[in-house]
Design a protein around this motif. Structure first.
Motif, PDB file in Angstrom:
ATOM      1  N   SER C  50       7.761  -0.361  -1.683  1.00  0.00           N
ATOM      2  CA  SER C  50       8.065  -1.144  -2.504  1.00  0.00           C
ATOM      3  C   SER C  50       8.239  -2.588  -2.656  1.00  0.00           C
ATOM      4  N   ASP C 171       5.833   4.149  -8.065  1.00  0.00           N
ATOM      5  CA  ASP C 171       7.600   3.747  -6.559  1.00  0.00           C
ATOM      6  C   ASP C 171       8.435   5.594  -6.375  1.00  0.00           C
ATOM      7  N   GLU C 172       7.560   5.799  -5.028  1.00  0.00           N
ATOM      8  CA  GLU C 172       8.487   7.312  -5.354  1.00  0.00           C
ATOM      9  C   GLU C 172       8.029   7.740  -6.522  1.00  0.00           C
TER      10      GLU C 172
END
Ligand SMILES: Nc1ncnc2c1ncn2[C@@H]1O[C@H](COP(=O)(O)OP(=O)(O)O)[C@@H](O)[C@H]1O
Ligand SMILES: [Mg+2]
Lengths: 192, 592, 247
Positions: C50, C171-172
């Motif tokens: 991240s 991000d994810e």
């Protein structure tokens, strides 16, 4: 394989090519890997074991794919037993685990490198399976199989990551503490 | 540009609609402050407005002359004045006597003036109820009548003679009760409190009996400066009183009330600011994530500030409107009644100055309470804001050390406070201001609000009015303080739901949890109360001249206990409500 | 490497804390992402993914090193310029969607376009088009609370695309989704990939490999391994892919 073929004949007698295309349909993208002749080899074995009989259809040349296969009573029994069977295929992790231990103990290879190679291989398979699952045309029933495969591969991948963490730490600990251990060993009466 | 404006408006409307209760509370808080300010400003006008009006309506004199002598000597002394240079008009001389008046068993001093129906060039008292004087009847100045409790139709006794009250009337030629200047002897410098009555001119000599009789003469001067250059003057055995002096004596009636409102509006502004800050603090926690998102999609700090401030400015403007209207409508109640002067006729629109000041105050409160948190949010690290992590509570070692040695409820309370130091400070400010205002009110109540007129005591209209003003302030303060307390305890409870639920999974009982939350609010409230009591007394002493009496300590103690128990009760209710929910629900529905 | 890199990082580092508590969340990483590439950065939780993504998108500033996006150096850019860059050229997709609860799906999507100063009419048209593209045309007027996780993430992706960004950073994106919703999102990414959208996804979900041209493994703040796949067009039957091997 044998059990599956028997089960497919349980409803009604069928041609070999029918069996083959049904099987491919159920496997979806995974069925591609199946060898064309494999089904006839299996059928021949089943016939030899007395579980199926085959009949030559009229007006056609007598070739394995033109024969109609049917279950014998023994075959029927075998299908029932197979359906009731609860044994579950075990992934063989033991061997890989012992491979790592042995490699580390005998300094044959770096366990981390071994793990890495496996991880890539599993990742490659995962990628292929997941791509298969992405196809919008995939039949939902077949998609279920793909999902199962993906889930297993993800589990394997996680385990490999855990292995990697552990062996990396081991590596580090060994390298870091080795000189000190020797020092201490060198001290006279060092068991203080 | 149109797109951005649309965005700002859309977010504004949606947010206001989504948080209706908070919006209403914000409106109330800011309106309360602007309303009180408007009231204070309205009283500013009330100081001279009614007197001016009365003076115009009754043809009030510039100067009133009264000789120190009595009878014919007095008439002789006044004789040259109407023709003196610079005098353009006059009325009188009218006979005047300083007598005792008895009504409802109370005997008080009264200034008695003899008048008749003949038209006068100056000082034509305006009848407010009933009729003008006739033989056998008396007309009383309304403030005096109020204090005495007499109405038209009642009978009073003047110097042993029974007279019927035929009406009430106002004048600009003599100050209203209790400043009508009664003297034992004409020419005596000792002035005593009294009220003014009128009787028929033909009867005054009989009423006075053995008491001396003198005369007053009303004058109008050509040079306006001549009457404003002095207030009270004694020359050649004649006392001259200018209209300025009378206006000031009348103004004194509302002056203290005015002061009370002014000080009150400061307190209220501070309290409103605390309210807004409390409410905004609760919202900003929510808004941090939004700010992070805005930044991620590429909004600059100006845009972010615009989106957030727009909302508060709209609320501020609306609140200014409400406060102005409320203050303006409420003003007559404080300024008009029986001030011995003519009240305003109809409702005048508020002065531009008032509108501008009140609006500025509303916007300032909205901005002051919001700018800081909004800017803080706008300048926080995008990543932090997105992570939605409230600023990690600072870990104070002593607090942790302390909390380990405390009973469960206290432990929970201390920890909850440690999580949100800013909120605890707001609780303290809130209780401090509330207690200050209430303590000042108690001081006001403790004063002797009666005046001695001869043998009897009567209510002092000045103090009554001050008390009225203080009550207005107190009611508004209490409403605001209540809003503050409810908002802050609610948000504290909402905020602490998760840790409290965790505490309950660890075995804390609902009672302990409730106790803990109450302690969490009481810890900062206690110093607020402890400081508020002396602050309130000090405030009262500061704005009250002379030697006021102190309120009994028991009152102050009761005040402190009441405020603290109110805080505890206000916390206990939402906490108990929260603890009725199963722990699992709470854990599921609140983020860690 | 073919063609100029769209996104370039040179020895970027981001440290947190100091002294004994120093965490090298991103430790001197070099990275080049050519235009049109779909890059997946994978690694266990806490390895700095991240942080790296935030650095690449200008949400955070590096402790050291340079970051270039389309010939602009962004690590030294002013906050204002960064904001402008983000709203013109970067689309973000987050694990927790970060939609505005009080705005409907279509209003969420047009948010970035309105911020960028587009006219309300054009922004609305484009938002509707994008919602159609992510298969949510019939959900345009719904509030996020009325949408499933997968639908919310697709709205978020539509929002990320609303200004035709040079690069989408995710991000994810599948972190909060079940397997069916993950499939929806992966399919959407696959469409973006075939449409030539440059895409960087950081995740610990290995399924993302299915849509990546290139995959980087991250460990403790640095890259452990960088592999490329050659992938035929996503039309092949069955596994449909040719495994290009690891470099
Ligand atoms: N604001 C911060 N302060 C201190 N350490 C941080 C902060 N943000 C992240 N870290 C640390 O940096 C490392 C990388 O975090 P992150 O980039 O979030 O990892 P990932 O996304 O791969 O899970 C972690 O060890 C984390 O603890
Ligand atoms: Mg992460």
């Amino acid at each position: 394989m044998q059990d599956v073929v028997l089960a497919m004949l349980a409803k009604e007698p069928a041609h070999g090519y029918e069996l083959r295309s049904r099987m491919r349909g159920a496997l979806g993208p995974l069925g591609d890997a199946m060898n064309a002749g494999q089904i006839y080899v299996t059928l021949a074995r089943l016939a030899k074991a007395g579980l199926v009989t085959s009949q030559h259809a009229e007006g056609l040349p007598d070739r394995p794919d033109r024969r109609v296969y049917a279950l014998t009573p023994a075959g029927q029994q075998r299908v029932a037993a197979w359906l009731a069977d609860v044994s579950w295929p075990k992934p063989d992790l033991t061997e890989f685990h012992l491979k790592l231990v042995a490699a580390a103990a005998a300094r044959l290879a770096d366990p981390v490198t071994l793990i890495d190679a496996h991880r890539r291989e599993v990742l490659r398979r995962l990628r292929d399976s997941q791509r298969a699952a992405l196809e919008r045309s995939v039949d939902p029933v077949v998609g279920l199989l793909v999902e199962g495969v993906v889930l297993r591969l993800r589990a394997d991948l996680e385990w490999l990551e855990a292995c990697e963490r552990m062996w990396t730490e081991r590596d580090r600990a060994d390298n870091g503490s080795a000189p000190r251990t020797e020092d201490r060993g060198g001290l006279p009466g060092g068991a203080a | 540009m149109g797109g951005r404006l649309l965005l700002v408006c859309r977010l504004l409307v949606r947010d206001l609609r989504r948080r209706r209760i908070e919006t209403v509370l914000l409106l109330i808080a800011i309106s309360a402050a602007t309303g009180t300010l408007t009231l204070g400003l309205a009283l500013d006008n009330a100081l001279d407005g009614p007197y001016e009006r009365t003076r115009a309506a009754t043809a009030g004199p510039d100067v009133v002359a009264m000789p120190g002598t009595t009878g014919p000597d007095a008439l002789a002394a006044l004789a040259p004045l109407p023709t003196a240079p610079g005098v353009t008009a006059h009325s009188g001389p009218y006979p005047i006597a300083f007598l005792m008046l008895t009504a409802h068993g109370k005997t008080v001093q009264a200034v008695v003036q003899g008048r008749d129906d003949s038209p006068a060039a100056l000082d034509r008292p305006a009848v407010t109820t009933g009729a003008w004087v006739r033989p056998g009847g008396v007309v009383i100045e309304p403030t005096f009548a109020n204090a005495l409790g007499v109405r038209t139709g009642d009978t009073v006794d003047i110097n042993g003679h029974r007279l019927r009250v035929v009406g009430t009337a106002v004048t600009a030629a003599r100050a209203v009760y209790p400043n009508a200047d009664w003297r034992y002897d004409f020419g005596s410098p000792l002035v005593q409190l009294a009220g003014l009555v009128w009787v028929d001119r033909s009867e005054i000599a009989a009423l006075a009996g053995t008491r001396p009789l003198s005369y007053t003469l009303n004058l109008r001067l050509a040079d306006p400066k001549a009457s404003t250059s002095f207030r009270h003057l004694s020359r050649g055995g004649i006392e001259y009183t200018s209209w300025k002096q009378i206006a000031e004596a009348d103004g004194r009636l509302v002056k203290k009330a005015h002061l009370a409102l002014q000080v009150g509006s400061w307190l209220l502004t501070a309290l409103a600011m605390a309210s807004v800050a409390t409410i905004v603090a609760g919202r900003v926690v929510d808004q941090r994530r939004r700010v992070g998102l805005f930044k991620a999609v590429g909004a600059g700090p100006a845009m972010i500030a615009a989106v957030h401030l727009a909302e508060y400015l709209v609320i501020g403007l609306a609140a200014a409107g409400i406060g102005l209207t409320a203050g303006w409508l409420a003003a007559p109640a404080l300024t008009n009644p029986g001030a011995g002067l003519l009240g305003s006729v109809g409702v005048h629109p508020p002065a531009l100055r008032t509108v501008v000041t009140a609006t500025a105050l509303a916007l300032a409160i909205a901005a002051a309470a919001t700018v800081a948190p909004v800017l803080r949010a706008a300048t926080t690290d995008t990543v932090h804001a997105l992570a939605d992590a409230a600023t990690p509570p600072r870990r104070r070692r002593w607090r942790v050390w302390l909390s380990r040695r405390l009973p469960a409820a206290l432990l929970i309370g201390v920890r909850v406070n440690a999580r949100r130091p800013r909120r605890a400070r707001l609780v303290m400010v809130n209780t401090l201001i509330t207690t200050t205002a209430l303590a000042a009110l108690l001081m006001g109540l403790a004063q002797d609000r009666r005046v001695k007129l001869g043998e009897s005591e009567l209510a002092n209209p000045q103090d009554t009015r001050t008390l009225q003003a203080m009550l207005v302030v107190i009611v508004v303060v209490c409403v605001l303080a209540l809003i503050n307390a409810i908002v802050s305890t609610w948000t504290a409870v909402l905020d602490a739901r998760h840790p409290l639920a965790v505490a309950r999974t660890l075995g804390a009982t609902p009672a302990q949890v409730t106790g803990g939350m109450a302690v969490a609010q009481l810890l900062p409230a206690t110093p607020g109360v402890a400081l508020g009591v002396p602050a309130g007394i000090g405030l009262y002493l500061m704005v009250t001249p002379g030697q006021p009496q102190y309120a009994p300590a028991s009152w102050m103690l009761a005040l402190a206990v009441t405020v603290l128990s109110a805080v505890a009760a206000l916390t206990a209710v939402p906490t108990l409500a929260a603890t009725r929910r199963p722990v699992a629900d709470t854990l599921r529905s609140t983020p860690a | 490497m073919t063609g100029p890199a769209l996104l370039q990082a040179r020895r970027v580092a981001r440290w947190y804390g100091r002294g004994s508590a120093l965490v090298r969340a991103v430790d001197e990483i070099d990275l080049e992402v050519p235009a049109g590439q779909t890059l997946a950065i994978m690694g266990p939780s806490g390895c700095g993914k991240s942080t790296l993504l935030h650095l690449l998108g200008g949400l955070q500033r590096p402790t050291d090193g340079e970051i270039w996006l389309a010939e602009h150096r962004i690590d030294t850019m002013s906050e204002r310029a960064l904001a402008r860059l983000r709203r013109r050229h970067i689309g973000f997709v987050f694990q927790s969607f970060h939609l505005m609860d009080e705005l409907t799906a279509v209003e969420n999507v047009e948010l970035a376009a309105l911020l960028a100063g587009q006219s309300p009419r054009r922004a609305r048209q484009r938002a509707l088009h994008l919602l159609d593209r992510v298969g949510l045309a019939d959900r345009a007027k719904h509030l996020p609370s009325a949408l499933s996780g997968g639908q919310r993430q697709r709205v978020a992706i539509a929002r990320a695309l609303s200004n035709e960004p040079l690069i989408v950073l995710a991000d994810e994106p599948t972190g909060n989704l079940d397997s069916a919703a993950t499939l929806e999102v992966l399919r959407l990414f696959e469409d973006l990939r075939t449409a030539g959208q440059t895409l960087v996804v950081v995740t610990h979900d290995a399924r993302i490999a299915a849509i990546a041209d290139r995959m980087i493994s991250m460990r403790d703040g640095s890259f452990a391994d960088d592999s490329r796949f050659t992938t035929s067009a996503a039309t092949g039957a069955g596994t449909g892919t040719v495994y290009g091997g690891w470099r």
